[in-house]
Motif scaffolding. Sequence first.
Motif, PDB file in Angstrom:
ATOM      1  N   GLY A  44       0.801  -1.225   0.000  1.00 15.84           N
ATOM      2  CA  GLY A  44       0.000   0.000   0.000  1.00 15.84           C
ATOM      3  C   GLY A  44       0.830   1.269   0.000  1.00 15.84           C
ATOM      4  N   ALA A  45       1.976   1.224   0.658  1.00 16.66           N
ATOM      5  CA  ALA A  45       2.822   2.420   0.776  1.00 16.66           C
ATOM      6  C   ALA A  45       3.887   2.502  -0.314  1.00 16.66           C
ATOM      7  N   TRP A  46       3.987   1.483  -1.159  1.00 15.42           N
ATOM      8  CA  TRP A  46       5.099   1.369  -2.109  1.00 15.42           C
ATOM      9  C   TRP A  46       5.348   2.633  -2.924  1.00 15.42           C
ATOM     10  N   SER A  47       4.310   3.217  -3.476  1.00 17.37           N
ATOM     11  CA  SER A  47       4.497   4.386  -4.340  1.00 17.37           C
ATOM     12  C   SER A  47       4.916   5.634  -3.557  1.00 17.37           C
ATOM     13  N   ARG A  48       4.713   5.642  -2.252  1.00 16.81           N
ATOM     14  CA  ARG A  48       5.085   6.799  -1.434  1.00 16.81           C
ATOM     15  C   ARG A  48       6.437   6.629  -0.744  1.00 16.81           C
ATOM     16  N   LEU A  49       7.011   5.426  -0.809  1.00 17.48           N
ATOM     17  CA  LEU A  49       8.296   5.186  -0.165  1.00 17.48           C
ATOM     18  C   LEU A  49       9.427   5.833  -0.961  1.00 17.48           C
ATOM     19  N   THR A  50      10.484   6.155  -0.259  1.00 22.90           N
ATOM     20  CA  THR A  50      11.667   6.701  -0.936  1.00 22.90           C
ATOM     21  C   THR A  50      12.357   5.563  -1.696  1.00 22.90           C
ATOM     22  N   PRO A  51      13.150   5.901  -2.698  1.00 16.43           N
ATOM     23  CA  PRO A  51      13.893   4.849  -3.402  1.00 16.43           C
ATOM     24  C   PRO A  51      14.770   4.011  -2.470  1.00 16.43           C
ATOM     25  N   ASP A  52      15.344   4.646  -1.451  1.00 19.53           N
ATOM     26  CA  ASP A  52      16.183   3.909  -0.499  1.00 19.53           C
ATOM     27  C   ASP A  52      15.352   2.930   0.329  1.00 19.53           C
ATOM     28  N   ALA A  53      14.165   3.340   0.745  1.00 19.01           N
ATOM     29  CA  ALA A  53      13.290   2.462   1.523  1.00 19.01           C
ATOM     30  C   ALA A  53      12.825   1.280   0.675  1.00 19.01           C
ATOM     31  N   ARG A  54      12.486   1.543  -0.587  1.00 17.55           N
ATOM     32  CA  ARG A  54      12.085   0.448  -1.482  1.00 17.55           C
ATOM     33  C   ARG A  54      13.249  -0.508  -1.704  1.00 17.55           C
ATOM     34  N   ALA A  55      14.449   0.023  -1.894  1.00 12.16           N
ATOM     35  CA  ALA A  55      15.628  -0.813  -2.103  1.00 12.16           C
ATOM     36  C   ALA A  55      15.903  -1.694  -0.881  1.00 12.16           C
ATOM     37  N   ALA A  56      15.713  -1.138   0.312  1.00 12.11           N
ATOM     38  CA  ALA A  56      15.933  -1.911   1.540  1.00 12.11           C
ATOM     39  C   ALA A  56      14.941  -3.067   1.636  1.00 12.11           C
ATOM     40  N   ILE A  57      13.685  -2.814   1.305  1.00  6.30           N
ATOM     41  CA  ILE A  57      12.674  -3.868   1.330  1.00  6.30           C
ATOM     42  C   ILE A  57      12.994  -4.926   0.279  1.00  6.30           C
ATOM     43  N   MET A  58      13.348  -4.490  -0.925  1.00  5.75           N
ATOM     44  CA  MET A  58      13.658  -5.437  -1.997  1.00  5.75           C
ATOM     45  C   MET A  58      14.864  -6.309  -1.648  1.00  5.75           C
ATOM     46  N   ALA A  59      15.828  -5.756  -0.920  1.00  2.62           N
ATOM     47  CA  ALA A  59      16.996  -6.534  -0.512  1.00  2.62           C
ATOM     48  C   ALA A  59      16.620  -7.604   0.511  1.00  2.62           C
ATOM     49  N   GLU A  60      15.597  -7.338   1.298  1.00  2.00           N
ATOM     50  CA  GLU A  60      15.157  -8.269   2.342  1.00  2.00           C
ATOM     51  C   GLU A  60      14.230  -9.361   1.808  1.00  2.00           C
ATOM     52  N   LEU A  61      13.539  -9.116   0.706  1.00  2.00           N
ATOM     53  CA  LEU A  61      12.530 -10.045   0.197  1.00  2.00           C
ATOM     54  C   LEU A  61      13.027 -11.477  -0.013  1.00  2.00           C
ATOM     55  N   PRO A  62      14.223 -11.709  -0.539  1.00  2.62           N
ATOM     56  CA  PRO A  62      14.659 -13.096  -0.744  1.00  2.62           C
ATOM     57  C   PRO A  62      14.750 -13.919   0.544  1.00  2.62           C
ATOM     58  N   THR A  63      14.856 -13.258   1.685  1.00  2.00           N
ATOM     59  CA  THR A  63      14.957 -13.985   2.960  1.00  2.00           C
ATOM     60  C   THR A  63      13.595 -14.308   3.556  1.00  2.00           C
TER      61      THR A  63
END
Length: 81
Positions: A44-63
């Motif tokens: 829900g918040a994806w489009s409002r997140l900063t690029p750094d916040a999105r990158a941090a989430i994407m880095a965590e997803l494989p785990t």
Amino acid sequence: MTDDPTSDRIWARAEIESPCIRVCVVHPETRLCVGCARSIDEIGAWSRLTPDARAAIMAELPTRDAAPTVRRGGRAARRTP
């Protein structure tokens, strides 16, 4: 931009990078999307997140384990000894 209709640049977009694979099902136990492993709040918040916040989430997803493969019973659980 080019006027050439066969150019791929015509279809280029400046969209936000997303891990979505269009398999949007939230697992009832983990509360994560089975397709991308994000939580409902993250989606829900994806489009409002900063690029750094999105990158941090994407880095965590494989785990993340969005859909555990542990069986919840089945036939063996229904048998009586």
